[in-house]
Design a protein around this motif. Structure first.
Motif, PDB file in Angstrom:
ATOM      1  N   GLY A   1       0.830  -1.190   0.000  1.00  0.00           N
ATOM      2  CA  GLY A   1       0.000   0.000   0.000  1.00  0.00           C
ATOM      3  C   GLY A   1       0.865   1.239   0.000  1.00  0.00           C
ATOM      4  O   GLY A   1       2.080   1.199  -0.262  1.00  0.00           O
ATOM      5  N   PRO A   2       0.267   2.426   0.282  1.00  0.00           N
ATOM      6  CA  PRO A   2       1.025   3.681   0.261  1.00  0.00           C
ATOM      7  C   PRO A   2       2.159   3.650   1.270  1.00  0.00           C
ATOM      8  O   PRO A   2       1.992   3.229   2.397  1.00  0.00           O
ATOM      9  N   GLY A   3       3.304   4.068   0.862  1.00  0.00           N
ATOM     10  CA  GLY A   3       4.439   4.061   1.768  1.00  0.00           C
ATOM     11  C   GLY A   3       5.715   4.429   1.040  1.00  0.00           C
ATOM     12  O   GLY A   3       5.701   4.863  -0.105  1.00  0.00           O
ATOM     13  N   MET A   4       6.822   4.256   1.694  1.00  0.00           N
ATOM     14  CA  MET A   4       8.085   4.606   1.050  1.00  0.00           C
ATOM     15  C   MET A   4       9.233   3.880   1.740  1.00  0.00           C
ATOM     16  O   MET A   4       9.135   3.482   2.893  1.00  0.00           O
TER      17      MET A   4
ATOM     18  N   LEU B   1       8.613   1.226   4.836  1.00  0.00           N
ATOM     19  CA  LEU B   1       7.580   1.658   5.763  1.00  0.00           C
ATOM     20  C   LEU B   1       6.328   2.119   5.028  1.00  0.00           C
ATOM     21  O   LEU B   1       6.394   3.056   4.232  1.00  0.00           O
ATOM     22  N   PRO B   2       5.194   1.497   5.296  1.00  0.00           N
ATOM     23  CA  PRO B   2       3.942   2.022   4.757  1.00  0.00           C
ATOM     24  C   PRO B   2       3.536   3.273   5.527  1.00  0.00           C
ATOM     25  O   PRO B   2       4.084   3.579   6.587  1.00  0.00           O
ATOM     26  N   SER B   3       2.559   3.994   5.009  1.00  0.00           N
ATOM     27  CA  SER B   3       2.084   5.192   5.710  1.00  0.00           C
ATOM     28  C   SER B   3       1.189   4.825   6.888  1.00  0.00           C
ATOM     29  O   SER B   3       0.909   5.661   7.739  1.00  0.00           O
ATOM     30  N   VAL B   4       0.746   3.556   6.925  1.00  0.00           N
ATOM     31  CA  VAL B   4      -0.056   3.064   8.049  1.00  0.00           C
ATOM     32  C   VAL B   4       0.785   2.050   8.827  1.00  0.00           C
ATOM     33  O   VAL B   4       1.087   0.962   8.319  1.00  0.00           O
ATOM     34  N   LEU B   5       1.176   2.394  10.034  1.00  0.00           N
ATOM     35  CA  LEU B   5       2.017   1.519  10.847  1.00  0.00           C
ATOM     36  C   LEU B   5       1.179   0.829  11.915  1.00  0.00           C
ATOM     37  O   LEU B   5       0.461   1.488  12.676  1.00  0.00           O
ATOM     38  N   VAL B   6       1.269  -0.495  11.972  1.00  0.00           N
ATOM     39  CA  VAL B   6       0.557  -1.276  12.979  1.00  0.00           C
ATOM     40  C   VAL B   6       1.587  -1.949  13.879  1.00  0.00           C
ATOM     41  O   VAL B   6       2.276  -2.884  13.484  1.00  0.00           O
ATOM     42  N   LEU B   7       1.682  -1.451  15.109  1.00  0.00           N
ATOM     43  CA  LEU B   7       2.664  -1.969  16.069  1.00  0.00           C
ATOM     44  C   LEU B   7       1.949  -2.325  17.376  1.00  0.00           C
ATOM     45  O   LEU B   7       2.421  -2.009  18.467  1.00  0.00           O
ATOM     46  N   ASN B   8       0.823  -3.006  17.255  1.00  0.00           N
ATOM     47  CA  ASN B   8       0.070  -3.371  18.445  1.00  0.00           C
ATOM     48  C   ASN B   8       0.660  -4.621  19.100  1.00  0.00           C
ATOM     49  O   ASN B   8       1.262  -5.451  18.441  1.00  0.00           O
TER      50      ASN B   8
END
Length: 424
Positions: free
Chosen positions: A27-30, A49-56
């Motif tokens: 998805g969107p990221g860089m 790294l995507p623009s949405v980070l999930v670190l739960n």
């Protein structure tokens, strides 16, 4: 010097999004490249790294190196840090202040009630539009601080925080459109009305599982408290009166309602629940997630009239009179029993004898012959049966197949059965 306990945000970020563990952009990221320092950096040379980070659920207790966070997360817009071990708002601030594009932040199930949120820390959240603090046990003082420092906050989630009361801040939050405050213990309407004072622009209010026992507010006051409310969820509340449902008509812009699992509706059938609620809420276009079509609304309103047609006048709701003006007084629908007839009274003709008898229609022609054997004094093997429909224009029909069921002839009350002896 003692090493800090727990894991840092940067440590977890590098582990999860290293080229080995996260080799492709999703998805969107860089990709972010950070040259190694002379002392050596714990980071990989490049992270995807995507623009949405999930670190739960990663055991995060602190931020880590702020310069590295800034270098890696300049483009990040959504960050999920739920179910970690963050208990210090200063550590959260160190993370968020270095994510300048951040609009969505989830801090659910972190023990942040163990520290005080200062306004200087909350200021680092200023760009956040959607904030999730479910099961964080955030105090109302913390919420007030956040509201003061987040001028663009549009969505706030405060579920599972054990609230029994609501505390109003000195300044209203005009930006908030959606509030989820489910699974608390807000039973008294005097607490719910404070939410209208706090959030005058509120579009969606989700109050499910709060056991609210009544809506105790004059109609004109409700319109002033929630002038922009379009959607409300009272799923599994404690409402027990139709007057509470009628109160919902006082919200001038209300279009969507959820009312599943309330005590008021338990005695009714599924059909009655939906139709009676739709008929009482003329402006609602969606109920319990399902669109109310024009046809369903008319059916429901007609059902409502018939439901109350025989109720004493003093018990008839006001909505009944409104609908009588619209449709007129409707007679109850005729009850039509569509079940197949199980028996019929027929005339049995044999020679010059006529005998009226009741026959079961689930039996076969062979079984009917056995039933007639005593009456006509003929063995079944020497018996011919003819069926005559008294309303049909045709003559008698021979009942020649022994295994054929009688109901297949369409036999009704008043029809005739002719019995003849086989010619030798």
């Amino acid at each position: 010097m003692d090493q800090p306990s727990g894991r840092s945000f940067m440590q977890v970020l590098c582990e999860k999004y290293s080229p080995e563990n996260f080799p492709y952009r999703r998805g969107p990221g860089m990709g972010v490249h950070v040259p190694a320092t002379p002392q050596g950096s714990p980071m990989k040379d490049r992270l995807n790294l995507p623009s949405v980070l999930v670190l739960n659920s990663c055991g995060i207790t602190r931020a880590g190196d702020e310069k590295e966070i800034a270098a890696f997360c300049a483009h990040v817009s959504e960050l999920d840090l739920s179910d970690n071990k963050l208990e210090d708002w200063h550590e959260v601030s160190k993370i968020v202040s270095n994510v300048p594009q951040l609009e969505f932040l989830n801090l659910s199930s972190n023990p942040l009630n163990l520290s005080v949120l200062e306004r200087t820390c909350a200021g680092s959240f200023s760009g956040v539009r959607k904030l999730v603090l479910n099961n964080s046990k955030a105090s109302w003082e913390t919420v007030h601080t956040i509201l003061q420092e987040l001028p663009d906050l549009e969505e706030l989630f405060l579920c599972l925080n054990d609230y029994e009361t609501v505390s109003c801040p000195s300044i209203c939050c005009h930006s908030l459109k959606l509030l989820h405050i489910t699974d608390n213990n807000l039973q008294d309407w005097t607490e719910i009305r404070k939410l209208g004072v706090m959030f005058p622009s509120l579009d969606t209010l989700v109050l499910a599982n709060n056991h609210l026992n009544a809506i105790e507010e004059p109609d004109d006051s409700l319109a002033r408290l929630f002038p922009n409310l379009r959607s409300i969820s009272l799923h599994k509340s404690g409402l027990q009166s139709w007057e509470d449902i009628d109160k919902l008509n006082s919200f001038p812009k209300l279009e969507e309602v959820r009312l599943l699992g309330i005590p008021l509706l338990q005695p009714y059938t599924t059909e009655e629940r939906r139709k009676l609620v739709i008929a009482r809420l003329p402006s609602v276009s969606k109920l319990n997630g399902s669109v109310v079509t024009d046809g369903e609304r008319e059916d429901s309103e007609r059902f409502f009239i018939r439901y109350y047609v025989d109720v004493p006048q003093e018990e008839v709701p006001f909505r009944y009179h409104e609908l009588i003006t619209k449709y007129g007084k409707l007679e109850p629908l005729a009850e039509v029993d569509l079940r197949p007839q199980s028996s019929a009274k027929v005339e049995v003709h044999f020679n010059d004898q006529v005998e009226e008898m009741s026959i079961r229609l689930d039996q076969t022609v062979a079984e009917l012959k056995k039933q007639l054997k005593t009456l006509v004094q003929l063995p079944t093997s020497n018996m011919l049966l003819y069926y005559f429909d008294h309303e049909a224009p045709f003559g008698p029909e021979e009942m020649k197949y022994s295994s054929r069921a009688l109901h297949s002839f369409g036999i009704r009350d008043g029809d005739k059965i002719y019995v003849e002896s086989k010619t030798k």
